[in-house]
Motif scaffolding. Structure first.
Motif, PDB file in Angstrom:
ATOM      1  N   SER A  18     -53.952   3.189  30.591  1.00 32.48           N
ATOM      2  CA  SER A  18     -52.792   2.615  29.933  1.00 32.48           C
ATOM      3  C   SER A  18     -52.463   3.458  28.712  1.00 32.48           C
ATOM      4  N   VAL A  19     -51.191   3.446  28.308  1.00 38.97           N
ATOM      5  CA  VAL A  19     -50.828   4.265  27.150  1.00 38.97           C
ATOM      6  C   VAL A  19     -51.291   3.627  25.859  1.00 38.97           C
ATOM      7  N   ILE A  20     -50.942   2.341  25.685  1.00 29.27           N
ATOM      8  CA  ILE A  20     -51.542   1.710  24.509  1.00 29.27           C
ATOM      9  C   ILE A  20     -52.691   0.857  24.968  1.00 29.27           C
ATOM     10  N   PHE A  21     -53.834   1.203  24.463  1.00 29.08           N
ATOM     11  CA  PHE A  21     -54.995   0.419  24.827  1.00 29.08           C
ATOM     12  C   PHE A  21     -55.669  -0.009  23.537  1.00 29.08           C
ATOM     13  N   PRO A  22     -56.203  -1.205  23.501  1.00 30.31           N
ATOM     14  CA  PRO A  22     -56.802  -1.662  22.254  1.00 30.31           C
ATOM     15  C   PRO A  22     -58.018  -0.812  21.886  1.00 30.31           C
ATOM     16  N   SER A  23     -58.171  -0.541  20.602  1.00 29.85           N
ATOM     17  CA  SER A  23     -59.439   0.032  20.177  1.00 29.85           C
ATOM     18  C   SER A  23     -60.311  -1.174  19.892  1.00 29.85           C
ATOM     19  N   PHE A  24     -61.454  -1.249  20.538  1.00 21.32           N
ATOM     20  CA  PHE A  24     -62.226  -2.478  20.363  1.00 21.32           C
ATOM     21  C   PHE A  24     -63.689  -2.126  20.209  1.00 21.32           C
ATOM     22  N   ARG A  25     -64.400  -3.051  19.664  1.00 18.76           N
ATOM     23  CA  ARG A  25     -65.837  -2.882  19.546  1.00 18.76           C
ATOM     24  C   ARG A  25     -66.501  -3.866  20.487  1.00 18.76           C
ATOM     25  N   LEU A  26     -67.312  -3.337  21.389  1.00 18.34           N
ATOM     26  CA  LEU A  26     -67.927  -4.207  22.383  1.00 18.34           C
ATOM     27  C   LEU A  26     -69.132  -4.909  21.791  1.00 18.34           C
ATOM     28  N   LEU A  27     -69.435  -6.069  22.351  1.00 17.85           N
ATOM     29  CA  LEU A  27     -70.603  -6.818  21.879  1.00 17.85           C
ATOM     30  C   LEU A  27     -71.877  -6.122  22.348  1.00 17.85           C
ATOM     31  N   PRO A  28     -72.785  -5.817  21.444  1.00 18.53           N
ATOM     32  CA  PRO A  28     -74.028  -5.162  21.865  1.00 18.53           C
ATOM     33  C   PRO A  28     -74.790  -6.048  22.844  1.00 18.53           C
ATOM     34  N   TYR A  29     -75.243  -5.445  23.921  1.00 16.58           N
ATOM     35  CA  TYR A  29     -75.925  -6.230  24.950  1.00 16.58           C
ATOM     36  C   TYR A  29     -76.802  -5.295  25.760  1.00 16.58           C
ATOM     37  N   LEU A  30     -78.059  -5.659  25.861  1.00 17.67           N
ATOM     38  CA  LEU A  30     -78.983  -4.831  26.631  1.00 17.67           C
ATOM     39  C   LEU A  30     -79.972  -5.768  27.283  1.00 17.67           C
ATOM     40  N   ASN A  31     -80.158  -5.643  28.601  1.00 15.82           N
ATOM     41  CA  ASN A  31     -81.189  -6.495  29.197  1.00 15.82           C
ATOM     42  C   ASN A  31     -82.222  -5.664  29.933  1.00 15.82           C
ATOM     43  N   PRO A  32     -83.403  -6.254  30.190  1.00 10.38           N
ATOM     44  CA  PRO A  32     -84.490  -5.474  30.798  1.00 10.38           C
ATOM     45  C   PRO A  32     -84.080  -4.862  32.130  1.00 10.38           C
ATOM     46  N   TYR A  33     -83.184  -5.540  32.834  1.00 11.75           N
ATOM     47  CA  TYR A  33     -82.763  -5.048  34.133  1.00 11.75           C
ATOM     48  C   TYR A  33     -82.154  -3.655  34.025  1.00 11.75           C
ATOM     49  N   GLN A  34     -81.265  -3.488  33.017  1.00 14.35           N
ATOM     50  CA  GLN A  34     -80.631  -2.176  32.859  1.00 14.35           C
ATOM     51  C   GLN A  34     -81.681  -1.110  32.592  1.00 14.35           C
ATOM     52  N   VAL A  35     -82.703  -1.477  31.785  1.00  8.45           N
ATOM     53  CA  VAL A  35     -83.743  -0.513  31.448  1.00  8.45           C
ATOM     54  C   VAL A  35     -84.503  -0.110  32.715  1.00  8.45           C
ATOM     55  N   VAL A  36     -84.812  -1.113  33.561  1.00  6.58           N
ATOM     56  CA  VAL A  36     -85.571  -0.797  34.774  1.00  6.58           C
ATOM     57  C   VAL A  36     -84.733   0.061  35.718  1.00  6.58           C
ATOM     58  N   VAL A  37     -83.439  -0.284  35.846  1.00  9.60           N
ATOM     59  CA  VAL A  37     -82.566   0.513  36.712  1.00  9.60           C
ATOM     60  C   VAL A  37     -82.533   1.953  36.222  1.00  9.60           C
ATOM     61  N   LEU A  38     -82.383   2.106  34.925  1.00 11.80           N
ATOM     62  CA  LEU A  38     -82.329   3.436  34.331  1.00 11.80           C
ATOM     63  C   LEU A  38     -83.624   4.197  34.604  1.00 11.80           C
ATOM     64  N   MET A  39     -84.740   3.474  34.510  1.00 13.57           N
ATOM     65  CA  MET A  39     -86.034   4.099  34.744  1.00 13.57           C
ATOM     66  C   MET A  39     -86.138   4.580  36.188  1.00 13.57           C
ATOM     67  N   PHE A  40     -85.676   3.739  37.105  1.00 12.48           N
ATOM     68  CA  PHE A  40     -85.716   4.130  38.512  1.00 12.48           C
ATOM     69  C   PHE A  40     -84.867   5.376  38.745  1.00 12.48           C
ATOM     70  N   LEU A  41     -83.775   5.485  38.003  1.00 15.45           N
ATOM     71  CA  LEU A  41     -82.870   6.611  38.228  1.00 15.45           C
ATOM     72  C   LEU A  41     -83.357   7.895  37.583  1.00 15.45           C
ATOM     73  N   THR A  42     -84.168   7.798  36.518  1.00 17.20           N
ATOM     74  CA  THR A  42     -84.516   9.022  35.797  1.00 17.20           C
ATOM     75  C   THR A  42     -86.001   9.338  35.821  1.00 17.20           C
ATOM     76  N   VAL A  43     -86.830   8.360  35.479  1.00 14.21           N
ATOM     77  CA  VAL A  43     -88.249   8.673  35.322  1.00 14.21           C
ATOM     78  C   VAL A  43     -88.912   8.957  36.675  1.00 14.21           C
ATOM     79  N   ILE A  44     -88.544   8.185  37.706  1.00 14.94           N
ATOM     80  CA  ILE A  44     -89.159   8.435  39.016  1.00 14.94           C
ATOM     81  C   ILE A  44     -88.889   9.861  39.491  1.00 14.94           C
ATOM     82  N   PRO A  45     -87.626  10.304  39.479  1.00 14.12           N
ATOM     83  CA  PRO A  45     -87.403  11.684  39.930  1.00 14.12           C
ATOM     84  C   PRO A  45     -88.157  12.701  39.071  1.00 14.12           C
ATOM     85  N   TYR A  46     -88.235  12.449  37.773  1.00  7.87           N
ATOM     86  CA  TYR A  46     -88.918  13.401  36.898  1.00  7.87           C
ATOM     87  C   TYR A  46     -90.400  13.480  37.239  1.00  7.87           C
TER      88      TYR A  46
END
Lengths: 386, 335
Positions: free
Chosen positions: A336-364
């Motif tokens: 979109s041409v005008i899009f709001p500049s916004f600040r997202l609510l900080p949010y992190l859950n263990p699931y994202q960390v595990v998914v990330l680990m599966f994607l990076t640490v296992i291959p390494y």
């Protein structure tokens, strides 16, 4: 236990001795994890934002479809729908899009009458607008340099330009929805878009029992086969799939980068310098077992990947939630041409960390196990003889 | 196919793990065929060196296998929002019934992997590699199972179609229906409560006795009872434990407790149960293999430690189970 700690200590000191090699790997690995974690965190944040916005959305919206396309719906449809048992109020909504040639942006134009009683956080001015007045979103105000009392020209379907007075500027609890919004009175809306008196854009149907929404939607389809009832659940599901799909797409695109990194890690682990070979030879000569050397390698890999993982993850977190996701937002947000500049609510859950680990640490780890074994089985006399 | 980050992670991770597993199974086959502890040839030496590679690769692969069951369950649970009619993991699994086989296979592989890690742990710390052949035979059995798992996973995820209207856990885990899930749900709550606490009590008793009395009979019993305890507990979760968490006398779903709404209580619940059972089984399995070791004191040491930790995990499982029964206002008196 003590033995493991000692080996860990030795691993740390040996990483420190080869600072530049280790730092090189850590930097590249962190960058990869930074990218992937940004994508994951951003899509999750968007999803939550969308859910937050849609929580206040109506349970059931009825649109009219003509020749497979969205059409204005006659108001008398609403009266008939209201007779269905279990239906509360039926509120017609009036909205449309307006292309503004001077800024190149698409604005959403709405009539105040159909907005219902959703909370609006006013920045300044009054609401609802009287005839000849409009209330605009913050994004519109900023792109057109509007303030309270200034004029905004809007060209109607008849080609004539009408000058509206800005009566107020607002922001909502979520700026994603109201940023590009212009609200005017119903009379003005009909005048600008020439929609006729008895037609609305769509109908919001209130259903008392949330479990009955599907039934009511089915009945509406039976009475008016040319309508399309949309339930809130359907919208939520679509958003969910959409954001998953987008993040999946981008993740897949970065798969190439990940692969390149794995090759780098393999190469670094396999190409031992003469000095490192010498070191392994000496360690074995003074009584280290092959399994000890493997453990040493494991700890080195562990330290490297955890440092990179934390650096990358924290970097991604800061990037998304404190710097507004400046790098990836365009790809994941939509266009979109005008899009709001916004600040997202900080949010992190263990699931994202595990998914990330599966994607990076296992291959390494997978890439470094084999070379480190190769190095660990070298005979001391072979290396020390040179 | 749904391009969900969790799915991508599972698929990529599993394929990498499968490749590594197949590679080590191949080496394992070589070792089984050519292994000769008495020989001092260069070939035997190279085989002995390969055992280091295999055990590192396998500890790595199998640890992630153990982790992946939780990632899988969470992903499936997270997916339910995209299916009409689904409310938790049950709905997503119903959307493509292959998912159920995948889940059963994953649970089976979880136990197999954990047993392998335990056996390997002991074997590496005793002289003369007494369990080498057994370990690698097990490895060769596991390789096709993991391959089947990856195949099922691909079939499951590739054929997931968000348009499918699936049935939710309320329909599957109800007393009226047919099939395993319904028969589990219609198990009467009160007798099931007695059954669970009797089994748990018996298991704890046997564990304590086997810690005190050094007789191999009790260690066999620990292994046997842990299996019984696991099965009874899973039945109990469906039959009445879940009811207390939902505070609904008719909702038997074993997956809803994994959701945030119930404070993810399912993860510690299942985690402690699986951990306790695996450790108990390991004690029994080691007792069966005991005669292969030259020195039994080391083995006994491991068995005692594992029995002890199994006891603690059983305690945690029971505490989580009893907590809502005692402290919530919900009772099952009338049922």
């Amino acid at each position: 236990m003590r033995k493991h700690l000692k080996i860990l200590e030795y691993a740390l000191s040996s990483l420190w001795r080869r600072k530049f090699k280790s730092l090189g790997i850590i930097a590249v690995f962190s960058l990869i994890i930074f990218t992937l974690s940004s994508i994951l965190l951003l899509t999750y944040a968007f999803k939550r934002e969308a859910m937050e916005v849609l929580r206040g959305a109506p349970e059931l919206i009825v649109q009219r479809i003509s020749a497979g396309r969205h059409e204005m719906i006659p108001s008398w449809y609403g009266k008939r729908i209201q007779e269905i048992p279990g239906v509360g109020m039926v509120i017609p909504r009036y909205w449309g899009y307006y292309y503004d040639p001077s800024t190149g942006g698409n604005y959403t134009v709405m009539a105040a009458a159909g907005r219902g009683d959703r909370k609006l956080e006013m920045l300044s001015g009054k609401y609802p607008p009287a005839g000849g007045e409009v209330v605009v979103g913050k994004g519109v105000a900023e792109s057109r340099f509007l303030s309270e009392g200034s004029r905004i020209p809007i060209k109607g379907s008849d080609g004539q330009v009408r000058n509206f007075i800005v009566a107020g500027i607002f922001t909502d609890e979520s700026s994603l929805l109201t940023n590009d919004l212009i609200i005017m009175s119903l009379m003005d809306f009909r005048d600008v878009f020439k929609t006729g008196n008895e037609r609305a854009t769509d109908l919001v149907v209130q259903v008392f029992n949330p479990d009955e929404v599907e039934n009511v939607a089915r009945k509406i389809r039976e009475i008016f086969p040319d309508t399309r009832p949309i339930t809130r659940k359907e919208i939520l599901r679509t958003y969910d799939t959409l954001f998953d799909w987008r993040s999946g797409m981008v993740l897949t695109m970065f798969g190439g980068a990940l692969l390149a990194f794995i090759i780098l890690a393999w190469d670094k682990a396999a190409g031992l310098s003469a000095e490192e070979r010498h070191e392994i030879g000496i360690l074995k000569a003074i009584g280290w077992e092959t399994s000890d050397i493997m453990e040493l390698r494991f700890w080195e890999g562990f330290v490297t990947s955890s440092v990179s993982f934390l650096t990358g993850l924290i970097g991604g977190y800061l990037h998304i939630f404190f710097f507004g996701a400046s790098i990836f937002a365009p790809a994941l947000k939509g266009w979109s041409v005008i899009f709001p500049s916004f600040r997202l609510l900080p949010y992190l859950n263990p699931y994202q960390v595990v998914v990330l680990m599966f994607l990076t640490v296992i291959p390494y780890m997978a890439a470094t196990i084999f070379p480190s074994w190769k190095a660990a089985i070298t005979d001391p006399d072979v290396v020390m003889r040179g | 196919m749904i391009l969900h980050p969790g799915i991508i992670a599972l698929v990529i991770g599993s394929i990498i793990l499968l490749v590594m597993l197949l590679f080590s199974a191949f080496l394992g086959l070589l070792i089984i065929v050519r292994w000769d502890m008495e020989s001092s040839s260069a070939y035997q030496l190279s085989l002995e060196r390969k055992t280091y590679l295999i055990s590192s690769v396998m500890s790595f692969v199998l640890s992630f296998e153990v982790l992946s069951i939780f990632l899988f369950i969470y992903t499936v649970d997270d997916l339910h929002r995209q299916f009409v009619g689904a409310m938790c993991a049950t709905g997503s699994l119903n959307a493509n019934p292959v998912g159920w086989y995948l889940l059963y296979l994953k649970i089976f592989l979880f136990f197999l992997s954990a047993l392998w890690i335990g056996i390997n742990h002991v074997d590496q710390r005793t002289e003369g590699f007494p369990l080498v052949r057994l370990k690698y035979t097990l490895l060769i059995i596991m390789a096709p199972l993991v391959a089947a798992e990856v195949y099922l996973m691909l079939r499951y995820f590739l054929n997931l179609n968000p348009d499918i209207i699936t049935s939710c856990c309320g329909a599957l885990f109800s007393g009226e229906g047919q099939g395993l899930a319904s028969s589990l749900s219609s198990l009467p709550a009160r007798p099931m409560e007695y059954a669970l606490f009797l089994t748990a009590g018996l298991y704890i008793l046997i564990c304590i006795v086997s810690l005190r009395v050094r007789k191999s009979l009790f260690r066999y019993l620990v292994g046997l009872m842990s299996t019984v305890f696991f099965i009874v507990s899973i039945m109990a979760v469906v039959s009445f434990i879940s009811l207390y968490f939902y505070e609904l006398p008719t909702h038997h779903c074993p997956f809803d407790i994994l959701q945030g709404f119930y404070h993810y209580v399912g993860y510690p619940l299942y985690g402690s149960l699986f951990g306790a059972s695996v450790l108990g089984m390991l004690v029994g399995v080691l007792e069966i293999l005991g005669h292969r070791f030259r020195d039994n004191t080391e083995i006994e040491h491991y068995q005692r430690t594992w029995t002890f930790f199994s006891l603690i995990l059983t305690g945690i499982f029971l505490l989580i189970t009893i907590y809502p029964m005692v402290f919530s206002s919900f009772t099952l008196e009338g049922y």
